[in-house]
Design an enzyme around this catalytic site. Structure first.
Site, PDB file in Angstrom:
ATOM      1  N   ASP A  66     -33.271 -27.799  10.608  1.00 46.77           N
ATOM      2  CA  ASP A  66     -33.504 -26.497   9.974  1.00 46.77           C
ATOM      3  C   ASP A  66     -32.949 -26.458   8.558  1.00 46.77           C
ATOM      4  O   ASP A  66     -32.237 -27.374   8.132  1.00 46.77           O
ATOM      5  CB  ASP A  66     -32.893 -25.377  10.830  1.00 46.77           C
ATOM      6  CG  ASP A  66     -31.443 -25.659  11.210  1.00 46.77           C
ATOM      7  OD1 ASP A  66     -30.836 -26.586  10.632  1.00 46.77           O
ATOM      8  OD2 ASP A  66     -30.912 -24.953  12.080  1.00 46.77           O
ATOM      9  N   ASN A 134     -24.041 -18.061  20.157  1.00 45.07           N
ATOM     10  CA  ASN A 134     -25.010 -17.234  20.897  1.00 45.07           C
ATOM     11  C   ASN A 134     -26.038 -18.084  21.649  1.00 45.07           C
ATOM     12  O   ASN A 134     -27.035 -17.562  22.123  1.00 45.07           O
ATOM     13  CB  ASN A 134     -25.725 -16.261  19.942  1.00 45.07           C
ATOM     14  CG  ASN A 134     -26.543 -16.975  18.870  1.00 45.07           C
ATOM     15  OD1 ASN A 134     -26.639 -18.195  18.865  1.00 45.07           O
ATOM     16  ND2 ASN A 134     -27.142 -16.211  17.968  1.00 45.07           N
ATOM     17  N   HIS A 136     -27.916 -20.509  20.330  1.00 46.54           N
ATOM     18  CA  HIS A 136     -29.076 -20.993  19.561  1.00 46.54           C
ATOM     19  C   HIS A 136     -29.034 -22.513  19.376  1.00 46.54           C
ATOM     20  O   HIS A 136     -27.965 -23.125  19.376  1.00 46.54           O
ATOM     21  CB  HIS A 136     -29.233 -20.252  18.227  1.00 46.54           C
ATOM     22  CG  HIS A 136     -28.274 -20.622  17.153  1.00 46.54           C
ATOM     23  ND1 HIS A 136     -27.998 -19.794  16.088  1.00 46.54           N
ATOM     24  CD2 HIS A 136     -27.510 -21.718  16.931  1.00 46.54           C
ATOM     25  CE1 HIS A 136     -27.138 -20.370  15.278  1.00 46.54           C
ATOM     26  NE2 HIS A 136     -26.829 -21.527  15.766  1.00 46.54           N
ATOM     27  N   GLU A 141     -32.996 -18.468  17.543  1.00 46.94           N
ATOM     28  CA  GLU A 141     -32.049 -17.457  18.001  1.00 46.94           C
ATOM     29  C   GLU A 141     -32.458 -16.949  19.389  1.00 46.94           C
ATOM     30  O   GLU A 141     -33.582 -17.183  19.836  1.00 46.94           O
ATOM     31  CB  GLU A 141     -32.037 -16.295  16.996  1.00 46.94           C
ATOM     32  CG  GLU A 141     -31.638 -16.696  15.573  1.00 46.94           C
ATOM     33  CD  GLU A 141     -30.146 -16.964  15.388  1.00 46.94           C
ATOM     34  OE1 GLU A 141     -29.455 -17.302  16.368  1.00 46.94           O
ATOM     35  OE2 GLU A 141     -29.661 -16.847  14.250  1.00 46.94           O
TER      36      GLU A 141
HETATM   37  P1  PGA Z   1     -21.405 -25.418  13.993  1.00 48.80           P
HETATM   38  O1  PGA Z   1     -22.844 -24.795  14.135  1.00 48.80           O
HETATM   39  O2  PGA Z   1     -21.549 -26.892  14.262  1.00 48.80           O
HETATM   40  O3  PGA Z   1     -20.983 -25.159  12.587  1.00 48.80           O
HETATM   41  O4  PGA Z   1     -20.528 -24.756  15.017  1.00 48.80           O
HETATM   42  C1  PGA Z   1     -23.620 -25.133  15.249  1.00 48.80           C
HETATM   43  C2  PGA Z   1     -24.874 -24.310  15.286  1.00 48.80           C
HETATM   44  O5  PGA Z   1     -24.856 -23.153  14.829  1.00 48.80           O
HETATM   45  O6  PGA Z   1     -25.888 -24.800  15.798  1.00 48.80           O
END
Ligand code: PGA
Length: 239
Positions: A66, A134, A136, A141
């Protein structure tokens, strides 16, 4: 689904690296799906060491999950900048072999369609995933349909808040992103999902033990034939 519980971040990164290395050992021109965020940085450091010790990444192709939308790719907060800083600038990969959605594309939907078509042409041998607090994956999301292709996302407040720690202020966090859909995530032949820290414990529980439901996007991984979760004790604490 396999779940490996490890002691800490270092062990998580090491385990992930071992799986990545086994894919690269088998195929020097492997296509690897990559993720941004703080979770995979340890894995990327180990890939940099691996290259310094002699492995060539010249034939490897990458596809990132992404990218933010509405900022310039040269902005240091863009995910392409992140990937350069944390991995690409330190290994012998060909820049033309690295792929990510274009953060300043004029037509966001056309850019998503281009990316979906590109991924069809270069099937990934492995996909690295993190997970949001959450649930995702990528920027899919909660309540994203499981059949979604690469698409434009309005980021949720919880994701904007989680990501604001990397910006000077919450107002600078882009509100949109382009992400591989769940469909593209599931197309990878092998998936490793990494998670560490207590703030991921609920998402890990829902993903591993919950119902397969779009409310927790990562729960779809229960249906993938070759997925390994590598989680530290804190992230595993609700399993
Ligand atoms: P993070 O993000 O590795 O910074 O915890 C993970 C994500 O949001 O997929």
């Amino acid at each position: 689904m396999k779940v490996i519980v490890v002691k800490d971040y270092e062990e998580m990164s090491q385990k992930a690296f071992e799986i990545m290395a086994s894919v690269l050992d088998a195929k020097e021109d492997a296509v690897i799906g990559l993720a941004t965020g703080t979770t995979p940085i340890g894995l990327y450091s180990k890939m940099i060491e691996d290259c310094k010790k002699g492995r060539s990444y010249a034939k490897v192709k990458t596809a990132n999950l992404d990218e933010y939308y509405g900022i310039d790719p040269t902005n240091e907060q863009s995910y392409v900048s992140f990937m350069k800083a944390k991995l690409f600038d330190h290994i012998d990969i060909e820049q033309n072999n690295t792929h990510i959605e274009l953060s300043n594309a004029k037509d966001a939907q056309a850019e998503c369609d281009r990316y979906t078509a590109l991924l069809e042409k270069m099937p990934r041998d492995i996909q690295v995933l993190g997970i949001g607090s959450n649930g995702h994956v990528g920027f899919n999301e909660p309540n994203t349909p499981f059949g979604s292709d690469t698409h434009v996302v309005e980021l949720t407040e919880s994701t904007i808040k989680d990501n604001s720690r990397l910006f000077n202020s919450i107002d600078e966090v882009p509100t949109k992103a382009l992400t591989m859909g769940i469909k593209q995530v599931m197309q990878a032949k092998k998936i490793i999902l990494l998670a560490n820290g207590k703030n991921k414990a609920k998402a890990i529980r829902d993903a591993v033990k919950g119902k397969v439901d779009p409310i927790c996007p990562a729960s779809i991984l229960q249906l993938h034939p070759d997925v390994t979760f590598i989680v530290d004790e804190d992230a595993a604490s609700l399993l």
